[in-house]
Each structure stands twice: as C-alpha cells, then as structure tokens.
Design an enzyme around this catalytic site. Structure first.
Site, short mmCIF file in Angstrom:
data_model
loop_
_atom_site.label_atom_id
_atom_site.label_comp_id
_atom_site.label_asym_id
_atom_site.label_seq_id
_atom_site.Cartn_x
_atom_site.Cartn_y
_atom_site.Cartn_z
CB SER A 1 18.15 6.20 -12.13
OG SER A 1 17.49 5.53 -11.08
CE LYS B 1 16.70 8.19 -9.18
NZ LYS B 1 15.56 8.89 -9.76
CE LYS C 1 15.28 4.35 -8.51
NZ LYS C 1 14.12 5.24 -8.28
CG ASP D 1 14.50 7.71 -6.00
OD1 ASP D 1 13.70 7.77 -5.04
OD2 ASP D 1 14.12 7.73 -7.19
CD GLU E 1 14.21 10.91 -7.14
OE1 GLU E 1 15.41 10.96 -7.49
OE2 GLU E 1 13.31 10.51 -7.90
CG ASP F 1 9.68 10.64 -8.31
OD1 ASP F 1 8.62 10.86 -8.92
OD2 ASP F 1 10.47 9.72 -8.68
CE LYS G 1 10.22 9.84 -12.12
NZ LYS G 1 10.04 8.67 -11.22
N GLY H 1 12.76 9.88 -14.88
CA GLY H 1 12.43 8.90 -15.91
C GLY H 1 11.66 7.74 -15.30
O1 OSB Z 1 11.77 6.85 -8.73
O2 OSB Z 1 12.70 7.82 -10.33
C1 OSB Z 1 12.15 6.82 -9.89
C2 OSB Z 1 12.19 3.99 -12.46
C3 OSB Z 1 10.97 3.41 -12.22
C4 OSB Z 1 10.17 3.91 -11.21
C5 OSB Z 1 10.60 5.00 -10.45
C6 OSB Z 1 11.82 5.60 -10.71
C7 OSB Z 1 12.64 5.06 -11.71
C8 OSB Z 1 13.98 5.56 -12.02
C9 OSB Z 1 14.49 5.26 -13.40
O3 OSB Z 1 14.69 6.12 -11.21
C10 OSB Z 1 14.99 6.45 -14.12
C11 OSB Z 1 15.20 6.15 -15.58
O4 OSB Z 1 14.21 6.04 -16.35
O5 OSB Z 1 16.35 6.00 -15.98
MG MG Z 2 12.29 8.74 -7.94
#
Ligand code: OSB
Ligand code: MG
Length: 375
Positions: free
Chosen positions: A139, A165, A167, A193, A218, A243, A267, A295
């Site tokens: 991510s 992924k 952001k 995401d 996402e 999510d 999660k 995560g």
């Molecule tokens: O939306 O998945 C998410 C990290 C912090 C808060 C929300 C998200 C995330 C990540 C990180 O996408 C994923 C990771 O731990 O590598």
């Molecule tokens: Mg997410």
C-alpha cells in the site's frame, strides 16, 4: 484446565516509520502503538496489538480512546473468568460495551493466541487456515507528484510485490493512476484506496478510472454510506472494495444484500477481533465475495495476527502484509517478517501461537507508559 486471564498489561510504544505514510485524510510519521500482554493462570503468555491510530481520521477510535476503553471498562471483563473457547472473550466484551471495536480486538486477539499456545498449535491452525504462504501486496501512500509515484511503483514491482495499491484523493487520482499504470505495464495487479474521500457526485469522475483496469477501488465513499456505495457500484465497471464500512458481520450482510461492493478488506482490529473477522470471512465466502487482509501499519505483533487470518480459504487476493523492513528500521519481533523474491510471506504454521517472539528489551526501551490490570 480452562483458560483464565490472570494479568493484563497495556503499554504505549512509539515506533518511527521509515517514511511518512499519507492517506486522503492525514499523514503519519511515527506510530503510537498500544500493546497488550496477557498472562493466563497457568503462566502462558501472549502479546497483542491495537490497530487504532493517533487521530480519528480512519476510524472514530484512537490510541487514547482505546486506552480509556480498556482501562475503564474492558480489561476487568476478561480477568479471572473461564474462557472455554476463544469466542467467549468477544461474547463477554460485546455484552457489556457497545462499539470500541479496536479496543476490544486488542484484548480478544491475544486470547486466541493463548488458546493456540495452550494447545501447542499455531494461531493459523486454530483459526482454520489452509495455506502456508500468502501473496503480499503493498500500500503506497500519496506521493508529492506522479513522477515520485512512478519511482515507488517501479521499485515495488521489482521487489516482488503481487499487487500494488495506491492511496488516492481528489486532485491526486487520475494522473497518478495513469502514470503508475504506465510504469508497471498492463499485467500488474493495481488498485486504489480513497479512504472515503469522494461522494456520489464524483461518480462520473471515478468512472474515468475504469480504463486503467484496476482490481478494485477501495472505500471511495463515507463508511456509513452502504446505499450510496451500491449506487456507485452500478455506475462503475471496476469492483468496489469496502474497508472502513465493514465493522461487523451484520454490516457485511447488509453490504452484500445491497450490492455495495464486490470485494471486502478484512482487518481483525477493525471488526472487533478474530471471531468477528472469521464471521465476516464466512458471510463473504457464502455470498461469493472474495476477501483480503488489510493492514494498519502494524508492528510485527499485529502483523502476525493478520498473516494467520489471511491463511483462510476465502482470502483470495494479496494482503497488505508488507515485510517489517518496509515500515521499520527494526521491528519489535524476532524473526522479523520477510517477503520472498516472488512476493510471498510464510505462515509460521509449525510454531505455537503467533509464531514470532516479542523483543521485550526493545519494547521496554520504546515504552512511554504502562498499566497493569489484575483481578
Ligand atoms: O485504508 O488500508 C487502509 C494504513 C492506515 C490506515 C488505513 C489504511 C492503511 C493502509 C496501510 O493501507 C496498509 C499496510 O499496513 O501496509
Ligand atoms: Mg483501506
């Protein structure tokens, strides 16, 4: 003898990220992490981790609300009571307290680990895992400009990641995705995401992502907005993944019934623990929706729970399960989590419990405060 928790310790550590992680609603450079340590009446021990962040930009819960919930209401509910099955822990926590799912999960997950340790089994075995290795996705936080993102995705691909992924946020979406797709080529699994940064008026704009053949978008809309997610899904070719919206098995049922998405990110820390995560997994499997494990920038303790969970059969897409070195100069577990050159993480199925050992000296050095709870 039945499992009974004899002592709970909670502490906060500070762990600096190797580089800041930016999502649509905020940035984090140092993780404040709540850790929980359980000891049962027979002297078995387990570590757990709370996924809450410092600010309420992903979930209403934070490090400080979780601390408050655990010390004020939750810890006492688990002390000195027989927990015949791991599910008994969530049953007690849920009967007395509404919400506070991240706080509950921080206590519930290590109860599963204690059950595993007591039975000489791996956590993955206790959960019903069927896989010895999991595909890993990365991510990537929002970058300063598309060129910086191109460099990141190129590096991620050559490291072996199975899915990348990105952001996104309004103003950092189409052009960033276009450049990323160009950098990795047509065959790399790519997803985005939004962490709830859009609304339904952005439907036509989001439809412009369809040509990039993303595996999923996402959480485009607000967490509460299952009906509008369904409306948006009808207007897009790209599958939506939920999510933040999925906080329980009942919410998963609603999302499935409404058609709010075609994929679910699970999660365990977000849904109140592993029992709830298993229920979400089973509901999605019955409805034919694939799930994958997300995560929350966990340390190696939290990651161990995610890896074990991701070994279940309906986890059919790569998880956000990056190796320790991607986040931290040094992790707080041994061995650290690693990824093979072909993008897999090994499930420690031949080690009892979570399969990694907490580095207690290092944890002590990073600790800002700690509290002990006894019956
Ligand atoms: O939306 O998945 C998410 C990290 C912090 C808060 C929300 C998200 C995330 C990540 C990180 O996408 C994923 C990771 O731990 O590598
Ligand atoms: Mg997410």
């Amino acid at each position: 003898m039945t499992l009974s928790v004899a002592r709970i310790e909670m502490r906060e550590i500070a762990l600096p990220l190797r580089e800041p992680f930016r999502i649509s609603s905020g940035v984090v450079s140092e993780r404040r992490i709540l850790l929980v340590h359980l000891r049962d009446a027979d002297g078995h021990e387990a570590w757990g981790e709370c996924v809450a962040g410092e600010a309420p930009n992903y979930s209403p819960e934070t490090v400080d609300t979780c601390r408050h919930a655990i010390r004020t209401w939750l810890a006492s509910l688990l002390l000195d009571v027989p927990l015949d099955t791991p599910a008994a822990a969530a049953a007690r926590l849920d009967r007395h307290v509404r919400g506070h799912r991240m706080a509950k999960a921080a206590l519930e997950m290590p109860v599963w680990a204690l059950h595993a340790v007591r039975g000489g089994q791996s956590l993955a075995q206790v959960l019903g895992g069927v896989r010895a290795a999991i595909e890993v996705g990365i991510s990537l936080g929002i970058q300063a400009d598309p060129a910086a993102l191109a460099a990141k995705v190129t590096a991620a691909r050559s490291t072996g990641y199975r899915r990348i992924k990105l952001k996104i946020a309004p103003g950092a979406d189409l052009e960033f995705v276009r450049v990323a797709r160009e950098a990795v080529g047509p065959d790399m699994a790519l997803s985005v995401d939004a962490n709830a940064a859009y609304d339904l008026r952005d439907a036509a704009h989001l439809a412009r992502l369809d040509p990039f053949r993303l595996v999923m978008i996402e959480q485009p809309l607000e967490p509460e907005d299952l009906r509008r997610h369904a409306e948006l899904q009808r207007q897009l070719a790209t599958p939506l993944c939920l999510d933040e919206s999925i906080t329980s098995a009942a919410r998963a049922d609603d999302a499935i019934a409404l058609g709010s998405g075609r994929i679910v990110n699970i999660k365990p820390g977000r849904v109140g623990g592993l029992g709830s995560a298993l229920a979400v997994h089973d509901r999605c499997a019955a409805a034919g929706l694939p799930v994958w494990c997300g995560g929350m920038l966990e340390s190696g303790i939290g990651r161990s729970y995610n890896v074990a969970l991701a070994s279940l059969p309906n986890f059919r897409l790569p998880g956000d399960l990056s190796p320790s070195a991607r986040y931290w100069e040094r992790d707080i577990v041994q061995p650290e989590w690693t990824m093979s050159a072909d993008g897999m993480v090994t499930v420690p199925i031949d080690r009892p419990g979570i399969g990694v050992t907490a580095d207690v000296d290092r944890i002590d050095n990073l600790t800002r405060w700690r509290e002990e709870f006894l019956p």
